[in-house]
Design a protein around this motif. Structure first.
Motif, PDB file in Angstrom:
ATOM      1  N   LEU A 129      43.703  48.888  37.310  1.00 16.05           N
ATOM      2  CA  LEU A 129      43.061  48.187  37.409  1.00 16.05           C
ATOM      3  C   LEU A 129      43.770  46.778  36.853  1.00 16.05           C
ATOM      4  N   VAL A 130      43.626  47.021  35.703  1.00 20.42           N
ATOM      5  CA  VAL A 130      44.010  46.610  34.595  1.00 20.42           C
ATOM      6  C   VAL A 130      45.645  46.929  33.491  1.00 20.42           C
ATOM      7  N   ALA A 131      45.741  48.221  33.942  1.00 21.37           N
ATOM      8  CA  ALA A 131      47.208  48.203  33.187  1.00 21.37           C
ATOM      9  C   ALA A 131      48.320  48.536  34.471  1.00 21.37           C
ATOM     10  N   LEU A 132      48.183  48.217  35.522  1.00 17.00           N
ATOM     11  CA  LEU A 132      49.037  48.160  36.704  1.00 17.00           C
ATOM     12  C   LEU A 132      50.790  49.219  36.727  1.00 17.00           C
ATOM     13  N   GLU A 133      51.551  48.293  35.512  1.00 16.60           N
ATOM     14  CA  GLU A 133      53.298  48.637  35.396  1.00 16.60           C
ATOM     15  C   GLU A 133      53.074  49.796  34.801  1.00 16.60           C
ATOM     16  N   GLU A 134      51.965  50.352  34.051  1.00 14.91           N
ATOM     17  CA  GLU A 134      52.205  51.718  32.752  1.00 14.91           C
ATOM     18  C   GLU A 134      51.295  53.264  34.045  1.00 14.91           C
TER      19      GLU A 134
ATOM     20  N   GLY B 204      58.650  61.972  41.031  1.00 16.09           N
ATOM     21  CA  GLY B 204      60.441  61.895  40.878  1.00 16.09           C
ATOM     22  C   GLY B 204      60.872  60.745  40.730  1.00 16.09           C
ATOM     23  N   GLU B 205      60.235  59.127  40.942  1.00 16.50           N
ATOM     24  CA  GLU B 205      60.939  58.607  41.383  1.00 16.50           C
ATOM     25  C   GLU B 205      61.302  57.307  40.090  1.00 16.50           C
ATOM     26  N   GLY B 206      61.417  58.213  38.412  1.00 17.49           N
ATOM     27  CA  GLY B 206      61.971  57.168  37.459  1.00 17.49           C
ATOM     28  C   GLY B 206      60.753  55.882  37.465  1.00 17.49           C
ATOM     29  N   ARG B 207      61.289  54.991  37.017  1.00 16.66           N
ATOM     30  CA  ARG B 207      60.892  54.224  36.350  1.00 16.66           C
ATOM     31  C   ARG B 207      60.450  52.804  37.071  1.00 16.66           C
ATOM     32  N   LEU B 208      58.910  52.105  36.817  1.00 17.38           N
ATOM     33  CA  LEU B 208      59.336  51.005  38.008  1.00 17.38           C
ATOM     34  C   LEU B 208      59.207  50.571  37.133  1.00 17.38           C
TER      35      LEU B 208
END
Length: 295
Positions: free
Chosen positions: A245-250, A260-264
């Motif tokens: 909820l508060v650290a979405l990107e990480e 296996g999709e790499g870094r967003l």
């Protein structure tokens, strides 16, 4: 079985997202749009989410063993196997037990803010003294809504009112008697021996500023998961107990690596915002997550 299951996405690779104490499947809403693009995602609500004590029966029915059986039965019912299981808080240890009983259902366990034991002892630092846990349980019993107000603010850890309100809605939907019984199961229990039997690949995700399950708990779990294929610890530099909820990107970055999709990319986050049997000793599993010593 009524757990309000919902499947989003239609590709072959499967994800199971499981919430903990006080939550509901809504706590995954921020990560779901991205994950459902390339995965079939199963979400569900444990029966304490919005149920009443009359519907659920006596509070003594709550054990980790029972929750693990329900998870296995649900995955069988919807014909899922070889899934990546993401268990938040309490659900992390539930997933561990389920994977021991039916390892073929899981390819990977992602344990987010999980803890096998919350009570301190001479040989273990769980985060809470017995007196603090007793005080918390007394507060839940006498005035659950006041206690939950304080816990939600602490568990979120940031001044985002929309996020606080989302979590508060699911907490306040719990029947206070059920909330008390479940909290007893979580905070008075000890699931440490369960870790010795896990063989499925594990990733432990902990938040640096989580008062309930700090990274030190993750390091303990990592050291005890000796039989699993691999146990990796990921630490998110944030606060609170709910990184989804508060650290979405990480949180998405970690899940993408697992998938296996790499870094967003940060821009992607911004855009999304607009078979085998295992054995387990019959020791009753009785203690884990999502509540805190707040009075």
């Amino acid at each position: 079985m009524y757990l309000n299951p919902r499947i989003v996405g239609c590709v072959e690779r499967t994800l199971v997202l499981s919430h903990g104490y006080g939550g509901s499947q809504a706590i995954w809403d921020k990560v779901l749009p991205h994950l459902s693009k390339s995965n079939k995602v199963l979400l569900f609500d444990w029966d304490f989410a919005g149920a009443t004590a009359g519907e659920a029966g006596e509070e003594e029915r709550y054990t980790f063993s029972r929750f693990a059986d329900e998870l296995v039965a649900l995955m069988d019912e919807v014909k899922l196997k070889g899934a990546l299981f993401v268990g938040h808080s309490m659900a992390g240890m539930v997933g561990c037990i389920a994977s021991i009983r039916r390892p073929g259902l899981f390819t990977h366990l992602v344990l987010v803010g999980a803890s096998p034991r919350y009570m301190n002892s001479e040989d273990y630092e769980g985060g809470f003294d017995k007196s603090a846990i007793d005080e918390m349980l007394s507060s839940i019993s006498s005035d659950f809504h006041s206690w939950a107000n304080g816990f939600v603010a602490l568990a979120i850890g940031i001044a985002d009112q929309s996020v606080v309100e989302l979590l508060a809605r699911s907490f306040f939907a719990m029947d206070p008697r059920m909330a008390h019984g479940l909290a007893r199961m979580l905070f008075l229990g000890d699931q440490r021996e369960v870790l010795d039997r896990v063989v499925v690949l594990c990733t432990l995700v902990h938040v640096s500023g989580d008062f309930e399950a700090p990274p030190s708990i993750g390091r303990y779990m990592q050291g005890r998961l000796k039989r699993c294929t691999s146990a990796v610890l990921e630490t998110i530099d944030s606060v609170g107990h709910f990184p989804q909820l508060v650290a979405l990107e990480e949180m998405l970055r970690i899940l993408n690596v697992m998938l296996g999709e790499g870094r967003l990319l940060a821009s992607d986050v911004v855009e999304e915002r607009s078979g085998n049997e295992g054995s387990l000793a019959e020791a009753e599993v009785n203690g884990d997550v999502d509540v805190v010593a707040m009075s």
